[in-house]
Design a protein around this motif. Structure first.
Motif, short mmCIF file in Angstrom:
data_model
loop_
_atom_site.label_atom_id
_atom_site.label_comp_id
_atom_site.label_asym_id
_atom_site.label_seq_id
_atom_site.Cartn_x
_atom_site.Cartn_y
_atom_site.Cartn_z
N TYR A 187 -3.97 5.66 5.21
CA TYR A 187 -3.19 5.69 6.44
C TYR A 187 -2.92 7.15 6.79
CZ TYR A 187 0.51 4.99 9.84
OH TYR A 187 1.27 5.01 10.98
N LEU A 188 -3.34 7.55 8.00
CA LEU A 188 -3.24 8.95 8.42
C LEU A 188 -1.97 9.23 9.21
CD1 LEU A 188 -6.95 9.45 9.58
CD2 LEU A 188 -5.93 10.00 7.34
N GLY A 189 -1.22 8.20 9.56
CA GLY A 189 -0.04 8.35 10.42
C GLY A 189 -0.41 8.03 11.85
N GLU A 190 0.58 7.88 12.69
CA GLU A 190 0.40 7.59 14.11
C GLU A 190 -0.50 6.37 14.35
OE1 GLU A 190 -0.60 11.01 16.46
OE2 GLU A 190 0.94 12.24 15.48
N LEU A 191 -0.37 5.35 13.47
CA LEU A 191 -1.09 4.08 13.58
C LEU A 191 -2.60 4.24 13.48
CD1 LEU A 191 1.08 2.42 16.39
CD2 LEU A 191 1.47 2.45 13.91
N ARG A 192 -3.05 5.22 12.69
CA ARG A 192 -4.47 5.51 12.50
C ARG A 192 -4.79 5.45 11.01
NH1 ARG A 192 -7.96 10.22 15.34
NH2 ARG A 192 -7.74 8.67 16.98
N ASN A 223 -20.01 6.55 3.99
CA ASN A 223 -19.77 6.50 5.44
C ASN A 223 -18.29 6.23 5.71
OD1 ASN A 223 -22.42 6.91 6.33
ND2 ASN A 223 -22.93 4.75 6.13
N GLN A 224 -17.81 6.83 6.80
CA GLN A 224 -16.40 6.70 7.15
C GLN A 224 -16.23 6.18 8.56
OE1 GLN A 224 -15.11 10.77 6.34
NE2 GLN A 224 -14.08 10.01 4.52
N LEU A 225 -15.08 5.54 8.78
CA LEU A 225 -14.70 5.16 10.13
C LEU A 225 -13.20 5.27 10.27
CD1 LEU A 225 -13.38 2.05 10.29
CD2 LEU A 225 -15.71 1.44 9.78
N ILE A 226 -12.80 5.46 11.52
CA ILE A 226 -11.39 5.59 11.89
C ILE A 226 -10.99 4.34 12.65
CG2 ILE A 226 -9.76 6.93 13.31
CD1 ILE A 226 -10.74 8.57 10.98
N THR A 227 -9.76 3.87 12.42
CA THR A 227 -9.20 2.83 13.28
C THR A 227 -7.91 3.34 13.91
OG1 THR A 227 -7.81 1.75 11.59
CG2 THR A 227 -10.09 0.98 11.80
#
Length: 137
Positions: free
Chosen positions: A8-13, A23-27
């Motif tokens: 969890y990166l913060g700010e609902l991301r 491989n990576q993805l962002i939500t």
């Protein structure tokens, strides 16, 4: 061994890593649920997984029969419930299939049955309506 690691990166991301490939993805949370909508939402990933699973499993079956489906496409429209609880109510799946050979009715039926029985589709709750349209181009 885990399949995916998510932070969890913060700010609902969030940022997820597929551990086998890296491989990576962002939500992001969607704009209609306090988010920025700058990336796939978790429910967008469910819609994406359903469409890609149908295409992939159809391609596996086709490949076994010497049929190539390159250039085929799927569009998925996700419709959220209008009443609580918030959930995916309906997926409208439009497959546009291209082949390298003319298919007979038996092959078409076999491939269409494969789409309807893909693992993701079968994993969804029965309350999620799945409307599948398959066009052979």
């Amino acid at each position: 061994m885990p399949t995916v690691k998510t932070t969890y990166l913060g700010e609902l991301r969030t940022e997820s890593t597929h551990l086998q490939s890296g491989n990576q993805l962002i939500t992001d949370a969607p704009t209609d649920n306090m988010g920025k909508g700058e990336a796939f939402s978790p429910t967008d990933l469910v819609a994406t997984a359903t469409g890609t699973c149908m295409l992939t499993t159809m391609a596996i079956v086709a490949q076994r029969d010497g049929i190539e489906l390159a250039g085929s496409e799927v569009e998925v429209t996700k419709i959220m419930s209008q009443t609580p609880p918030r959930r995916i109510a309906r997926l409208e799946i439009n497959l546009k299939m291209k082949t390298n050979v003319a298919l007979d009715d038996a092959h078409i039926k076999k491939l269409e049955n494969t789409a309807h029985k893909c693992p993701v589709s079968l994993s969804l709750h029965p309350d999620v309506e799945q409307v599948i349209d398959i066009q052979w181009l």
